[in-house]
Motif scaffolding. Structure first.
Motif, PDB file in Angstrom:
ATOM      1  N   GLY A 196       0.819  -1.206   0.000  1.00 19.57           N
ATOM      2  CA  GLY A 196       0.000   0.000   0.000  1.00 19.57           C
ATOM      3  C   GLY A 196       0.854   1.257   0.000  1.00 19.57           C
ATOM      4  O   GLY A 196       0.542   2.230  -0.687  1.00 19.57           O
ATOM      5  N   GLY A 197       1.935   1.237   0.759  1.00 16.33           N
ATOM      6  CA  GLY A 197       2.836   2.392   0.798  1.00 16.33           C
ATOM      7  C   GLY A 197       3.530   2.645  -0.525  1.00 16.33           C
ATOM      8  O   GLY A 197       3.687   3.790  -0.948  1.00 16.33           O
ATOM      9  N   ILE A 198       3.934   1.568  -1.179  1.00 12.62           N
ATOM     10  CA  ILE A 198       4.582   1.705  -2.490  1.00 12.62           C
ATOM     11  C   ILE A 198       3.590   2.304  -3.492  1.00 12.62           C
ATOM     12  O   ILE A 198       3.925   3.254  -4.219  1.00 12.62           O
ATOM     13  N   LEU A 199       2.381   1.778  -3.511  1.00 12.01           N
ATOM     14  CA  LEU A 199       1.359   2.287  -4.427  1.00 12.01           C
ATOM     15  C   LEU A 199       0.999   3.739  -4.101  1.00 12.01           C
ATOM     16  O   LEU A 199       0.927   4.585  -4.997  1.00 12.01           O
ATOM     17  N   PHE A 200       0.815   4.042  -2.827  1.00 12.82           N
ATOM     18  CA  PHE A 200       0.472   5.400  -2.402  1.00 12.82           C
ATOM     19  C   PHE A 200       1.573   6.388  -2.805  1.00 12.82           C
ATOM     20  O   PHE A 200       1.284   7.465  -3.330  1.00 12.82           O
ATOM     21  N   GLY A 201       2.835   6.027  -2.573  1.00 15.74           N
ATOM     22  CA  GLY A 201       3.954   6.904  -2.927  1.00 15.74           C
ATOM     23  C   GLY A 201       4.032   7.166  -4.420  1.00 15.74           C
ATOM     24  O   GLY A 201       4.269   8.297  -4.857  1.00 15.74           O
ATOM     25  N   ALA A 202       3.825   6.125  -5.212  1.00 12.80           N
ATOM     26  CA  ALA A 202       3.866   6.286  -6.670  1.00 12.80           C
ATOM     27  C   ALA A 202       2.723   7.177  -7.150  1.00 12.80           C
ATOM     28  O   ALA A 202       2.923   8.060  -8.001  1.00 12.80           O
ATOM     29  N   LEU A 203       1.531   6.961  -6.599  1.00 10.28           N
ATOM     30  CA  LEU A 203       0.388   7.780  -7.001  1.00 10.28           C
ATOM     31  C   LEU A 203       0.552   9.236  -6.574  1.00 10.28           C
ATOM     32  O   LEU A 203       0.217  10.150  -7.327  1.00 10.28           O
ATOM     33  N   ARG A 204       1.071   9.465  -5.362  1.00  8.00           N
ATOM     34  CA  ARG A 204       1.290  10.841  -4.886  1.00  8.00           C
ATOM     35  C   ARG A 204       2.345  11.561  -5.721  1.00  8.00           C
ATOM     36  O   ARG A 204       2.197  12.748  -6.017  1.00  8.00           O
ATOM     37  N   THR A 205       3.402  10.855  -6.103  1.00  9.66           N
ATOM     38  CA  THR A 205       4.435  11.485  -6.927  1.00  9.66           C
ATOM     39  C   THR A 205       3.890  11.780  -8.319  1.00  9.66           C
ATOM     40  O   THR A 205       4.158  12.843  -8.884  1.00  9.66           O
ATOM     41  N   SER A 206       3.106  10.873  -8.861  1.00  8.53           N
ATOM     42  CA  SER A 206       2.479  11.117 -10.161  1.00  8.53           C
ATOM     43  C   SER A 206       1.561  12.331 -10.098  1.00  8.53           C
ATOM     44  O   SER A 206       1.579  13.180 -10.996  1.00  8.53           O
ATOM     45  N   GLN A 207       0.788  12.442  -9.039  1.00 10.52           N
ATOM     46  CA  GLN A 207      -0.091  13.599  -8.853  1.00 10.52           C
ATOM     47  C   GLN A 207       0.723  14.881  -8.700  1.00 10.52           C
ATOM     48  O   GLN A 207       0.360  15.919  -9.239  1.00 10.52           O
ATOM     49  N   PHE A 208       1.819  14.815  -7.971  1.00 13.02           N
ATOM     50  CA  PHE A 208       2.718  15.962  -7.803  1.00 13.02           C
ATOM     51  C   PHE A 208       3.209  16.448  -9.162  1.00 13.02           C
ATOM     52  O   PHE A 208       3.225  17.654  -9.435  1.00 13.02           O
ATOM     53  N   LEU A 209       3.595  15.525 -10.026  1.00 15.06           N
ATOM     54  CA  LEU A 209       4.078  15.915 -11.361  1.00 15.06           C
ATOM     55  C   LEU A 209       2.960  16.534 -12.189  1.00 15.06           C
ATOM     56  O   LEU A 209       3.179  17.540 -12.870  1.00 15.06           O
ATOM     57  N   LYS A 210       1.764  15.955 -12.123  1.00 12.08           N
ATOM     58  CA  LYS A 210       0.629  16.513 -12.874  1.00 12.08           C
ATOM     59  C   LYS A 210       0.268  17.913 -12.396  1.00 12.08           C
ATOM     60  O   LYS A 210      -0.141  18.749 -13.186  1.00 12.08           O
ATOM     61  N   ASN A 211       0.411  18.159 -11.106  1.00 11.20           N
ATOM     62  CA  ASN A 211       0.084  19.470 -10.551  1.00 11.20           C
ATOM     63  C   ASN A 211       1.138  20.529 -10.867  1.00 11.20           C
ATOM     64  O   ASN A 211       0.840  21.720 -10.850  1.00 11.20           O
ATOM     65  N   ASN A 212       2.365  20.115 -11.127  1.00 13.64           N
ATOM     66  CA  ASN A 212       3.463  21.070 -11.303  1.00 13.64           C
ATOM     67  C   ASN A 212       4.034  21.158 -12.708  1.00 13.64           C
ATOM     68  O   ASN A 212       4.785  22.090 -12.999  1.00 13.64           O
ATOM     69  N   PHE A 213       3.699  20.196 -13.586  1.00 10.47           N
ATOM     70  CA  PHE A 213       4.223  20.192 -14.955  1.00 10.47           C
ATOM     71  C   PHE A 213       3.116  19.804 -15.921  1.00 10.47           C
ATOM     72  O   PHE A 213       2.277  18.961 -15.609  1.00 10.47           O
ATOM     73  N   ASP A 214       3.114  20.427 -17.111  1.00 12.77           N
ATOM     74  CA  ASP A 214       2.138  20.040 -18.115  1.00 12.77           C
ATOM     75  C   ASP A 214       2.650  18.804 -18.862  1.00 12.77           C
ATOM     76  O   ASP A 214       3.726  18.293 -18.598  1.00 12.77           O
ATOM     77  N   GLN A 215       1.859  18.319 -19.807  1.00 14.75           N
ATOM     78  CA  GLN A 215       2.189  17.086 -20.534  1.00 14.75           C
ATOM     79  C   GLN A 215       3.439  17.233 -21.397  1.00 14.75           C
ATOM     80  O   GLN A 215       4.105  16.248 -21.705  1.00 14.75           O
ATOM     81  N   GLU A 216       3.742  18.450 -21.803  1.00 24.71           N
ATOM     82  CA  GLU A 216       4.950  18.677 -22.622  1.00 24.71           C
ATOM     83  C   GLU A 216       6.208  18.806 -21.759  1.00 24.71           C
ATOM     84  O   GLU A 216       7.312  18.902 -22.287  1.00 24.71           O
ATOM     85  N   GLY A 217       6.027  18.864 -20.446  1.00 26.32           N
ATOM     86  CA  GLY A 217       7.181  18.935 -19.567  1.00 26.32           C
ATOM     87  C   GLY A 217       7.520  20.340 -19.084  1.00 26.32           C
ATOM     88  O   GLY A 217       8.563  20.553 -18.482  1.00 26.32           O
ATOM     89  N   ASN A 218       6.648  21.303 -19.365  1.00 26.97           N
ATOM     90  CA  ASN A 218       6.878  22.684 -18.923  1.00 26.97           C
ATOM     91  C   ASN A 218       6.317  22.874 -17.523  1.00 26.97           C
ATOM     92  O   ASN A 218       5.235  22.358 -17.201  1.00 26.97           O
ATOM     93  N   LYS A 219       7.017  23.652 -16.723  1.00 25.02           N
ATOM     94  CA  LYS A 219       6.567  23.931 -15.360  1.00 25.02           C
ATOM     95  C   LYS A 219       5.323  24.814 -15.421  1.00 25.02           C
ATOM     96  O   LYS A 219       5.250  25.743 -16.189  1.00 25.02           O
ATOM     97  N   LYS A 220       4.331  24.497 -14.599  1.00 24.50           N
ATOM     98  CA  LYS A 220       3.079  25.283 -14.569  1.00 24.50           C
ATOM     99  C   LYS A 220       3.253  26.541 -13.776  1.00 24.50           C
ATOM    100  O   LYS A 220       4.023  26.663 -12.897  1.00 24.50           O
TER     101      LYS A 220
END
Length: 122
Positions: free
Chosen positions: A98-122
């Motif tokens: 559960g911790g491994i899955l939670f960490g991966a999902l939180r990091t993925s969400q962090f990237l979506k919140n801070n970078f667009d799909q092209e890789g530019n910082k929001k």
């Protein structure tokens, strides 16, 4: 043949050892993050490997998540060893996975919140 109490004690020590090793690896990963994008070491997803800025941010965030998870795993394992409840191995595995899955999902969400799909910082 070993009795059930001896087997349970060995399982508890194995769980504590695994949790401690994970904590050591997490601290090492935090202090020595991967510098360049690679396919062997670090938080590797298509999004995190788009550019160096995302790679650095993803690995910093995931290393903090990894340390938090390893601490929770270690403390919960020590608590389980004192409580001597049945199914402690199952609880350990649920917390581990559960911790491994939670960490991966939180990091993925962090990237979506801070970078667009092209890789530019929001």
């Amino acid at each position: 043949m070993k009795d059930l109490a001896t087997v349970n004690q060995e399982v508890i020590w194995a769980m504590i050892t695994i949790a401690f090793i994970m904590l050591c690896i997490a601290v090492f990963y935090y202090k020595n993050p991967p510098v360049k994008i690679n396919k062997l070491y670090g938080y590797r997803t298509r999004h995190s490997m788009k550019n160096q800025e995302i790679w650095t941010a993803a690995n910093k965030h995931s290393s903090i998540m990894f340390i938090n998870h390893a601490l929770i795993l270690f403390v919960s394992t020590v608590v389980l060893s004192f409580l001597k409840i049945p199914y402690s191995l199952l609880i350990f595995l649920v917390v581990l996975l559960g911790g491994i899955l939670f960490g991966a999902l939180r990091t993925s969400q962090f990237l979506k919140n801070n970078f667009d799909q092209e890789g530019n910082k929001k």
